[in-house]
Design a protein around this motif. Structure first.
Motif, PDB file in Angstrom:
ATOM      1  N   MET A   1     111.090  51.895  96.729  1.00 27.80           N
ATOM      2  CA  MET A   1     111.388  53.350  96.276  1.00 27.80           C
ATOM      3  C   MET A   1     110.152  54.355  96.104  1.00 27.80           C
ATOM      4  O   MET A   1     109.450  54.026  95.486  1.00 27.80           O
ATOM      5  N   ALA A   2     110.227  55.436  97.146  1.00 21.84           N
ATOM      6  CA  ALA A   2     109.252  56.417  97.076  1.00 21.84           C
ATOM      7  C   ALA A   2     109.929  57.725  96.959  1.00 21.84           C
ATOM      8  O   ALA A   2     111.014  57.946  97.570  1.00 21.84           O
ATOM      9  N   THR A   3     109.489  58.559  96.079  1.00 22.63           N
ATOM     10  CA  THR A   3     110.146  59.849  96.142  1.00 22.63           C
ATOM     11  C   THR A   3     109.253  60.770  96.177  1.00 22.63           C
ATOM     12  O   THR A   3     108.046  60.746  95.614  1.00 22.63           O
ATOM     13  N   SER A   4     109.587  62.341  96.586  1.00 20.86           N
ATOM     14  CA  SER A   4     108.467  63.252  96.482  1.00 20.86           C
ATOM     15  C   SER A   4     108.846  64.273  95.819  1.00 20.86           C
ATOM     16  O   SER A   4     108.216  65.473  96.015  1.00 20.86           O
ATOM     17  N   ASN A   5     109.901  64.487  95.071  1.00 23.37           N
ATOM     18  CA  ASN A   5     110.417  65.580  94.183  1.00 23.37           C
ATOM     19  C   ASN A   5     110.134  65.429  92.718  1.00 23.37           C
ATOM     20  O   ASN A   5     110.626  66.063  92.012  1.00 23.37           O
ATOM     21  N   LEU A   6     109.096  64.559  92.260  1.00 25.61           N
ATOM     22  CA  LEU A   6     108.888  64.316  91.029  1.00 25.61           C
ATOM     23  C   LEU A   6     107.660  65.240  90.729  1.00 25.61           C
ATOM     24  O   LEU A   6     106.511  64.655  90.956  1.00 25.61           O
ATOM     25  N   GLY A   7     107.859  66.017  89.996  1.00 22.72           N
ATOM     26  CA  GLY A   7     106.432  67.148  89.619  1.00 22.72           C
ATOM     27  C   GLY A   7     105.989  66.493  88.330  1.00 22.72           C
ATOM     28  O   GLY A   7     104.767  66.597  88.331  1.00 22.72           O
ATOM     29  N   CYS A   8     106.483  65.886  87.486  1.00 26.25           N
ATOM     30  CA  CYS A   8     105.811  65.454  86.255  1.00 26.25           C
ATOM     31  C   CYS A   8     106.451  63.855  85.816  1.00 26.25           C
ATOM     32  O   CYS A   8     107.632  63.921  85.543  1.00 26.25           O
ATOM     33  N   VAL A   9     105.789  62.808  86.172  1.00 25.63           N
ATOM     34  CA  VAL A   9     106.130  61.504  85.460  1.00 25.63           C
ATOM     35  C   VAL A   9     105.347  61.360  84.158  1.00 25.63           C
ATOM     36  O   VAL A   9     104.103  61.256  84.266  1.00 25.63           O
ATOM     37  N   VAL A  10     105.992  60.796  83.185  1.00 23.62           N
ATOM     38  CA  VAL A  10     105.353  60.359  82.133  1.00 23.62           C
ATOM     39  C   VAL A  10     105.531  58.904  82.000  1.00 23.62           C
ATOM     40  O   VAL A  10     106.550  58.146  82.062  1.00 23.62           O
ATOM     41  N   VAL A  11     104.140  58.084  81.820  1.00 23.06           N
ATOM     42  CA  VAL A  11     104.361  56.557  81.760  1.00 23.06           C
ATOM     43  C   VAL A  11     103.518  56.548  80.196  1.00 23.06           C
ATOM     44  O   VAL A  11     102.536  56.925  79.862  1.00 23.06           O
ATOM     45  N   ALA A  12     104.467  55.838  79.457  1.00 25.56           N
ATOM     46  CA  ALA A  12     104.017  55.392  77.897  1.00 25.56           C
ATOM     47  C   ALA A  12     103.290  54.436  78.250  1.00 25.56           C
ATOM     48  O   ALA A  12     103.796  53.224  78.626  1.00 25.56           O
ATOM     49  N   VAL A  13     102.263  54.398  77.493  1.00 22.29           N
ATOM     50  CA  VAL A  13     101.333  53.061  77.507  1.00 22.29           C
ATOM     51  C   VAL A  13     100.964  52.674  76.063  1.00 22.29           C
ATOM     52  O   VAL A  13     100.693  53.556  75.293  1.00 22.29           O
ATOM     53  N   ASP A  14     100.547  51.451  75.855  1.00 27.49           N
ATOM     54  CA  ASP A  14      99.982  50.859  74.607  1.00 27.49           C
ATOM     55  C   ASP A  14      99.202  49.790  74.982  1.00 27.49           C
ATOM     56  O   ASP A  14      98.907  49.519  76.231  1.00 27.49           O
ATOM     57  N   SER A  15      98.846  48.962  74.056  1.00 25.58           N
ATOM     58  CA  SER A  15      97.883  47.824  74.327  1.00 25.58           C
ATOM     59  C   SER A  15      98.514  46.688  74.949  1.00 25.58           C
ATOM     60  O   SER A  15      97.600  45.725  75.438  1.00 25.58           O
ATOM     61  N   ARG A  16      99.769  46.633  75.158  1.00 26.40           N
ATOM     62  CA  ARG A  16     100.656  45.568  75.730  1.00 26.40           C
ATOM     63  C   ARG A  16     100.520  45.584  77.179  1.00 26.40           C
ATOM     64  O   ARG A  16     100.546  46.634  77.914  1.00 26.40           O
ATOM     65  N   GLU A  17     100.426  44.354  77.999  1.00 31.63           N
ATOM     66  CA  GLU A  17     100.472  44.315  79.366  1.00 31.63           C
ATOM     67  C   GLU A  17     101.640  44.819  79.874  1.00 31.63           C
ATOM     68  O   GLU A  17     101.693  45.162  81.181  1.00 31.63           O
ATOM     69  N   GLU A  18     102.891  44.670  79.381  1.00 34.96           N
ATOM     70  CA  GLU A  18     103.919  45.418  79.921  1.00 34.96           C
ATOM     71  C   GLU A  18     104.020  46.904  80.076  1.00 34.96           C
ATOM     72  O   GLU A  18     104.163  47.348  81.155  1.00 34.96           O
ATOM     73  N   SER A  19     103.306  47.661  79.364  1.00 35.05           N
ATOM     74  CA  SER A  19     102.865  49.020  79.698  1.00 35.05           C
ATOM     75  C   SER A  19     102.105  49.181  80.832  1.00 35.05           C
ATOM     76  O   SER A  19     102.376  49.957  81.744  1.00 35.05           O
ATOM     77  N   MET A  20     101.230  48.282  80.959  1.00 35.83           N
ATOM     78  CA  MET A  20     100.240  48.655  82.059  1.00 35.83           C
ATOM     79  C   MET A  20     100.849  48.196  83.469  1.00 35.83           C
ATOM     80  O   MET A  20     100.779  48.778  84.449  1.00 35.83           O
ATOM     81  N   LYS A  21     101.884  47.205  83.398  1.00 31.79           N
ATOM     82  CA  LYS A  21     102.752  46.864  84.333  1.00 31.79           C
ATOM     83  C   LYS A  21     103.765  48.074  84.740  1.00 31.79           C
ATOM     84  O   LYS A  21     103.856  48.313  86.166  1.00 31.79           O
ATOM     85  N   ALA A  22     103.943  48.879  83.904  1.00 32.47           N
ATOM     86  CA  ALA A  22     104.837  49.796  84.158  1.00 32.47           C
ATOM     87  C   ALA A  22     103.962  51.102  84.974  1.00 32.47           C
ATOM     88  O   ALA A  22     104.548  51.689  85.854  1.00 32.47           O
ATOM     89  N   LEU A  23     102.683  51.209  84.400  1.00 29.67           N
ATOM     90  CA  LEU A  23     101.855  52.098  85.079  1.00 29.67           C
ATOM     91  C   LEU A  23     101.592  51.644  86.610  1.00 29.67           C
ATOM     92  O   LEU A  23     101.474  52.503  87.581  1.00 29.67           O
ATOM     93  N   ARG A  24     101.332  50.617  86.666  1.00 28.93           N
ATOM     94  CA  ARG A  24     101.350  50.017  87.946  1.00 28.93           C
ATOM     95  C   ARG A  24     102.450  50.023  88.882  1.00 28.93           C
ATOM     96  O   ARG A  24     102.099  50.431  90.113  1.00 28.93           O
ATOM     97  N   TRP A  25     103.418  50.034  88.347  1.00 30.09           N
ATOM     98  CA  TRP A  25     104.475  50.046  89.189  1.00 30.09           C
ATOM     99  C   TRP A  25     104.807  51.569  89.576  1.00 30.09           C
ATOM    100  O   TRP A  25     105.006  51.846  90.913  1.00 30.09           O
ATOM    101  N   ALA A  26     104.608  52.557  88.903  1.00 30.35           N
ATOM    102  CA  ALA A  26     104.594  53.922  89.066  1.00 30.35           C
ATOM    103  C   ALA A  26     103.513  54.412  90.026  1.00 30.35           C
ATOM    104  O   ALA A  26     104.150  54.886  91.266  1.00 30.35           O
ATOM    105  N   LEU A  27     102.366  53.701  90.021  1.00 29.37           N
ATOM    106  CA  LEU A  27     101.463  54.122  90.834  1.00 29.37           C
ATOM    107  C   LEU A  27     101.821  53.419  92.319  1.00 29.37           C
ATOM    108  O   LEU A  27     101.350  53.973  93.275  1.00 29.37           O
ATOM    109  N   ASP A  28     102.168  52.376  92.474  1.00 32.38           N
ATOM    110  CA  ASP A  28     102.469  51.695  93.692  1.00 32.38           C
ATOM    111  C   ASP A  28     103.905  52.211  94.115  1.00 32.38           C
ATOM    112  O   ASP A  28     103.929  52.118  95.400  1.00 32.38           O
ATOM    113  N   ASN A  29     104.639  52.822  93.556  1.00 32.14           N
ATOM    114  CA  ASN A  29     105.968  53.303  94.143  1.00 32.14           C
ATOM    115  C   ASN A  29     106.375  54.580  94.126  1.00 32.14           C
ATOM    116  O   ASN A  29     107.573  54.846  94.736  1.00 32.14           O
TER     117      ASN A  29
END
Length: 162
Positions: A1-29
């Motif tokens: 899934m890739a899209t080009s109409n997202l002007g602002c994406v918020v990724v919520a992070v904390d010290s848990r690995e799951e939040s870093m997986k979410a960031l990684r997914w956003a960066l990859d996709n």
């Protein structure tokens, strides 16, 4: 899934690995582009890495053994070091990507502040990790990701943990 109409994406992070997986997914996709409302076609989209600190009174009661006991200034310093470490890890993940990244820190109840941030930052998408919590904890504490899905006005993408 890739899209080009997202002007602002918020990724919520904390010290848990799951939040870093979410960031990684956003960066990859995700491909960021001009915001849907009012941005010029040449304006790049951007990623906001959001971390919510608990208020000092809550932070000291959550896990008093891990927080310095020298008073409020030591607790604030500990919270700042924790936030800095989280952002360093997140920004290291972003370093090799051609993505405009901003960081934001808010203080309060994470589920409420994440929802508030999506409004004040005009988010087109919220990406959040979901970790496994025990049923008893879920019953009393609830789930930040579930709360956000039910209270955020923009689309929410939940990346499930292991």
């Amino acid at each position: 899934m890739a899209t080009s109409n997202l002007g602002c994406v918020v990724v919520a992070v904390d010290s848990r690995e799951e939040s870093m997986k979410a960031l990684r997914w956003a960066l990859d996709n995700l491909r960021l582009g001009p915001a849907a409302a009012g941005a010029a076609a040449a304006d790049p989209g951007f990623l906001i890495i959001l971390h919510v600190q608990h208020p000092l009174s809550i932070a000291t009661s959550l896990n008093p053994g891990s927080i310095p006991s020298g008073g409020p200034s030591d607790v604030e310093a500990h919270q700042q070091r924790t936030t800095d470490a989280i952002f360093k890890r997140a920004l290291d993940m972003c370093a090799d990507r051609n993505v405009t990244v901003r960081t934001e820190v808010m203080i309060g109840d994470p589920k409420v502040m994440i929802c508030k941030a999506t409004v004040t930052l005009y988010a087109d998408l919220l990406v959040i990790g979901r970790h496994s919590i025990r049923p008893i904890s879920w019953m009393f504490l609830g789930s930040v990701s579930k709360y956000c899905v039910n209270h955020v006005s923009c689309p929410v993408l939940v990346i499930k943990g292991i």
